[in-house]
Design a protein around this motif. Structure first.
Motif, mmCIF file in Angstrom:
data_model
loop_
_atom_site.group_PDB
_atom_site.id
_atom_site.type_symbol
_atom_site.label_atom_id
_atom_site.label_comp_id
_atom_site.label_asym_id
_atom_site.label_seq_id
_atom_site.Cartn_x
_atom_site.Cartn_y
_atom_site.Cartn_z
ATOM 1 N N LEU A 154 0.872 -0.906 -0.134
ATOM 2 C CA LEU A 154 0.325 -0.094 -0.196
ATOM 3 C C LEU A 154 1.101 1.662 -0.013
ATOM 4 O O LEU A 154 2.068 1.086 0.883
ATOM 5 C CB LEU A 154 -0.900 -0.096 1.684
ATOM 6 N N HIS A 155 0.675 1.690 -0.590
ATOM 7 C CA HIS A 155 1.792 3.262 -1.190
ATOM 8 C C HIS A 155 0.659 4.447 -2.199
ATOM 9 O O HIS A 155 0.046 4.144 -2.579
ATOM 10 C CB HIS A 155 2.841 2.796 -2.141
ATOM 11 N N PRO A 156 0.969 5.533 -2.027
ATOM 12 C CA PRO A 156 0.810 6.123 -2.294
ATOM 13 C C PRO A 156 1.001 6.919 -3.990
ATOM 14 O O PRO A 156 2.361 6.228 -3.870
ATOM 15 C CB PRO A 156 0.876 7.912 -1.895
ATOM 16 N N ALA A 157 0.860 7.082 -5.108
ATOM 17 C CA ALA A 157 2.192 7.690 -6.259
ATOM 18 C C ALA A 157 2.717 8.784 -5.834
ATOM 19 O O ALA A 157 2.426 8.990 -5.295
ATOM 20 C CB ALA A 157 0.364 7.801 -7.616
ATOM 21 N N PRO A 158 3.945 8.529 -6.318
ATOM 22 C CA PRO A 158 4.526 9.318 -6.076
ATOM 23 C C PRO A 158 4.419 10.596 -6.946
ATOM 24 O O PRO A 158 5.088 12.132 -6.760
ATOM 25 C CB PRO A 158 6.132 8.033 -7.172
ATOM 26 N N THR A 159 3.950 10.565 -7.862
ATOM 27 C CA THR A 159 3.580 11.642 -8.702
ATOM 28 C C THR A 159 2.311 11.752 -9.686
ATOM 29 O O THR A 159 2.500 10.430 -9.865
ATOM 30 C CB THR A 159 4.497 12.078 -9.493
ATOM 31 N N ARG A 160 1.750 12.792 -10.055
ATOM 32 C CA ARG A 160 0.276 12.187 -11.038
ATOM 33 C C ARG A 160 1.144 11.421 -12.148
ATOM 34 O O ARG A 160 2.309 12.333 -12.950
ATOM 35 C CB ARG A 160 -0.394 13.598 -11.266
ATOM 36 N N GLN A 161 0.585 10.207 -12.704
ATOM 37 C CA GLN A 161 1.250 9.740 -14.065
ATOM 38 C C GLN A 161 0.435 8.598 -14.449
ATOM 39 O O GLN A 161 -0.567 8.154 -13.973
ATOM 40 C CB GLN A 161 2.691 8.647 -13.234
ATOM 41 N N PHE A 162 0.569 8.788 -15.995
ATOM 42 C CA PHE A 162 0.114 7.586 -16.753
ATOM 43 C C PHE A 162 0.995 6.372 -16.955
ATOM 44 O O PHE A 162 2.217 6.367 -16.930
ATOM 45 C CB PHE A 162 0.039 8.051 -18.302
ATOM 46 N N LEU A 163 0.191 5.003 -16.890
ATOM 47 C CA LEU A 163 1.337 4.690 -16.521
ATOM 48 C C LEU A 163 0.688 3.287 -17.554
ATOM 49 O O LEU A 163 -0.824 3.138 -17.870
ATOM 50 C CB LEU A 163 1.366 3.213 -15.510
ATOM 51 N N ALA A 164 1.392 3.198 -18.841
ATOM 52 C CA ALA A 164 0.647 2.707 -20.078
ATOM 53 C C ALA A 164 1.514 0.723 -20.018
ATOM 54 O O ALA A 164 2.818 1.152 -19.855
ATOM 55 C CB ALA A 164 1.227 2.703 -21.691
ATOM 56 N N LEU A 165 1.378 0.238 -19.704
ATOM 57 C CA LEU A 165 1.555 -1.230 -19.381
ATOM 58 C C LEU A 165 2.050 -1.990 -20.856
ATOM 59 O O LEU A 165 1.286 -2.379 -21.624
ATOM 60 C CB LEU A 165 0.085 -2.667 -18.942
ATOM 61 N N MET A 166 3.064 -2.278 -21.050
ATOM 62 C CA MET A 166 3.884 -2.708 -21.869
ATOM 63 C C MET A 166 3.879 -4.565 -22.297
ATOM 64 O O MET A 166 3.558 -5.124 -23.398
ATOM 65 C CB MET A 166 5.549 -2.430 -23.036
ATOM 66 N N SER A 167 4.325 -4.781 -21.264
ATOM 67 C CA SER A 167 3.764 -6.070 -20.802
ATOM 68 C C SER A 167 4.311 -6.452 -19.645
ATOM 69 O O SER A 167 4.094 -5.496 -18.717
ATOM 70 C CB SER A 167 5.787 -6.597 -22.255
ATOM 71 N N GLY A 168 3.931 -7.984 -19.507
ATOM 72 C CA GLY A 168 3.392 -8.632 -18.814
ATOM 73 C C GLY A 168 1.621 -8.897 -17.835
ATOM 74 O O GLY A 168 1.289 -8.225 -18.853
#
Length: 134
Positions: free
Chosen positions: A70-84
């Motif tokens: 459990l952790h807050p995001a380090p910054t507002r950010q988009f994450l695009a999953l490329m693999s996995g």
């Protein structure tokens, strides 16, 4: 072959994690409209959304079995999953699984945050684009 409906082509949908006033995290789904535009002449027109601010990018790679407690995001950010394959869990107990091509906007930069787990057998790699607060 059946063609997708034009309505679905002109929209992009992504997942969002945000924190409420009590610091609890929740999922939301956001849909962005696109319009047909001559955006890269002389290439043929294609569907384009409005611009959003971004000035840098990075990559995150999580090893097999990795768990981000459990952790807050380090910054507002988009994450695009490329693999996995990963799953993310918000404090309201909702769990969503993501695979290559899925897009998540993390906005829970305060509060309790979320949990991220690599649930695949291999590495999970993200393209990450920090974006300013809305």
């Amino acid at each position: 072959m059946t063609q997708p409906s034009p309505h679905k082509i002109t929209q992009v949908t992504y997942h969002r994690i945000y924190a409420d006033a009590q610091g609890n995290s929740h999922f939301d789904t956001v849909t962005i409209e696109q319009t047909l535009a001559q955006a890269a002449p002389p290439a043929a027109p294609f569907f384009v959304s409005a611009d959003g601010p971004a000035s840098k990018h990075r990559f995150y790679t999580f090893g097999p079995g990795w768990i981000g407690e459990l952790h807050p995001a380090p910054t507002r950010q988009f994450l695009a999953l490329m693999s996995g394959a990963v799953e993310m869990e918000t404090t309201d107990g909702i769990v969503r699984r993501f695979g290559p091509g899925d897009l998540v906007l993390l906005e829970d930069t305060s509060g309790k945050g979320h949990v991220t787990r690599n649930i695949g057998d291999g590495y999970a790699a993200f393209l990450v684009v920090p974006v300013p607060a809305a």
